[in-house]
Design a protein around this motif. Structure first.
Motif, short mmCIF file in Angstrom:
data_model
loop_
_atom_site.label_atom_id
_atom_site.label_comp_id
_atom_site.label_asym_id
_atom_site.label_seq_id
_atom_site.Cartn_x
_atom_site.Cartn_y
_atom_site.Cartn_z
N SER A 1 0.83 -1.21 0.00
CA SER A 1 0.00 0.00 0.00
C SER A 1 0.86 1.26 0.00
O SER A 1 0.46 2.28 -0.54
N GLY A 2 2.05 1.19 0.59
CA GLY A 2 3.00 2.29 0.54
C GLY A 2 2.80 3.34 1.62
O GLY A 2 1.76 3.40 2.28
N SER A 3 3.85 4.14 1.81
CA SER A 3 3.84 5.22 2.79
C SER A 3 5.00 6.16 2.46
O SER A 3 5.71 5.96 1.49
N ALA A 4 5.16 7.18 3.28
CA ALA A 4 6.29 8.11 3.15
C ALA A 4 6.76 8.47 4.55
O ALA A 4 5.95 8.63 5.47
N TYR A 5 8.06 8.58 4.72
CA TYR A 5 8.66 8.93 6.00
C TYR A 5 9.22 10.34 5.91
O TYR A 5 9.90 10.68 4.95
N VAL A 6 8.94 11.15 6.93
CA VAL A 6 9.40 12.53 6.98
C VAL A 6 10.51 12.64 8.02
O VAL A 6 10.35 12.20 9.16
N PHE A 7 11.63 13.22 7.60
CA PHE A 7 12.79 13.41 8.47
C PHE A 7 13.13 14.89 8.54
O PHE A 7 12.85 15.64 7.60
N THR A 8 13.76 15.30 9.64
CA THR A 8 14.26 16.66 9.76
C THR A 8 15.74 16.61 10.14
O THR A 8 16.17 15.70 10.87
N ARG A 9 16.49 17.58 9.63
CA ARG A 9 17.92 17.65 9.93
C ARG A 9 18.11 18.56 11.14
O ARG A 9 17.65 19.70 11.16
N ARG A 10 18.79 18.02 12.13
CA ARG A 10 19.12 18.77 13.34
C ARG A 10 20.63 18.74 13.51
O ARG A 10 21.34 18.11 12.72
N SER A 11 21.13 19.36 14.54
CA SER A 11 22.59 19.43 14.75
C SER A 11 23.23 18.05 14.87
O SER A 11 24.37 17.86 14.48
N GLY A 12 22.51 17.06 15.36
CA GLY A 12 23.05 15.71 15.51
C GLY A 12 22.82 14.80 14.32
O GLY A 12 23.17 13.63 14.34
N GLY A 13 22.21 15.32 13.25
CA GLY A 13 21.93 14.52 12.07
C GLY A 13 20.44 14.50 11.76
O GLY A 13 19.69 15.38 12.17
N TRP A 14 20.00 13.48 11.05
CA TRP A 14 18.61 13.35 10.62
C TRP A 14 17.80 12.60 11.65
O TRP A 14 18.23 11.58 12.19
N SER A 15 16.57 13.07 11.93
CA SER A 15 15.65 12.42 12.86
C SER A 15 14.31 12.21 12.17
O SER A 15 13.82 13.11 11.48
N GLU A 16 13.70 11.05 12.38
CA GLU A 16 12.38 10.79 11.81
C GLU A 16 11.33 11.57 12.56
O GLU A 16 11.27 11.54 13.79
N LEU A 17 10.48 12.30 11.82
CA LEU A 17 9.38 13.05 12.43
C LEU A 17 8.09 12.24 12.44
O LEU A 17 7.39 12.19 13.44
N THR A 18 7.75 11.66 11.29
CA THR A 18 6.48 10.94 11.19
C THR A 18 6.48 10.02 9.98
O THR A 18 7.32 10.13 9.09
N LYS A 19 5.52 9.14 9.96
CA LYS A 19 5.26 8.27 8.82
C LYS A 19 3.89 8.67 8.27
O LYS A 19 2.91 8.74 9.01
N LEU A 20 3.82 8.94 6.98
CA LEU A 20 2.57 9.34 6.32
C LEU A 20 1.96 8.15 5.59
O LEU A 20 2.67 7.45 4.85
N THR A 21 0.67 7.95 5.78
CA THR A 21 -0.05 6.90 5.06
C THR A 21 -1.34 7.50 4.50
O THR A 21 -1.85 8.49 5.01
N ALA A 22 -1.86 6.90 3.46
CA ALA A 22 -3.10 7.37 2.86
C ALA A 22 -4.29 6.97 3.73
O ALA A 22 -4.34 5.86 4.25
N LEU A 23 -5.24 7.90 3.90
CA LEU A 23 -6.44 7.59 4.68
C LEU A 23 -7.24 6.46 4.05
O LEU A 23 -7.87 5.67 4.74
N ASP A 24 -7.20 6.39 2.72
CA ASP A 24 -7.94 5.35 2.00
C ASP A 24 -7.00 4.32 1.38
O ASP A 24 -7.33 3.68 0.40
N GLY A 25 -5.81 4.15 1.97
CA GLY A 25 -4.82 3.24 1.42
C GLY A 25 -5.28 1.79 1.38
O GLY A 25 -5.95 1.33 2.29
N SER A 26 -4.92 1.12 0.31
CA SER A 26 -5.25 -0.30 0.19
C SER A 26 -4.14 -1.01 -0.58
O SER A 26 -3.21 -0.37 -1.11
N ALA A 27 -4.22 -2.31 -0.64
CA ALA A 27 -3.19 -3.12 -1.27
C ALA A 27 -2.87 -2.63 -2.69
O ALA A 27 -3.77 -2.24 -3.44
#
Length: 75
Positions: free
Chosen positions: A22-48
């Motif tokens: 079904s898939g998704s997307a991961y959001v990262f932000t760059r901070r002084s210590g490197g990259w950190s994951e903020l959230t995982k995005l998925t479709a509200l109507d996601g299916s196989a």
């Protein structure tokens, strides 16, 4: 992938939050210590086999995430 300033979005089109590939997307932000994951995005109507996150684009705070296999039906 899409990069805007210190925000990076990575598509995971074969992730399985809403069914096989079904898939998704991961959001990262760059901070002084490197990259950190903020959230995982998925479709509200996601299916196989939607493959969400196949293509991504960012413009400022706006994000566009496409699903290659998305099937729509009229209700």
């Amino acid at each position: 992938m899409a990069l805007e300033g210190d925000t990076l979005v990575v598509g995971a089109r074969q992730d399985e939050p809403g069914g096989a590939q079904s898939g998704s997307a991961y959001v990262f932000t760059r901070r002084s210590g490197g990259w950190s994951e903020l959230t995982k995005l998925t479709a509200l109507d996601g299916s196989a086999e939607d493959y969400s996150g196949t293509a991504l684009a960012m413009d400022g705070a706006a994000l566009l995430a496409l699903a290659r296999g998305q099937h729509h039906t009229d209700n």
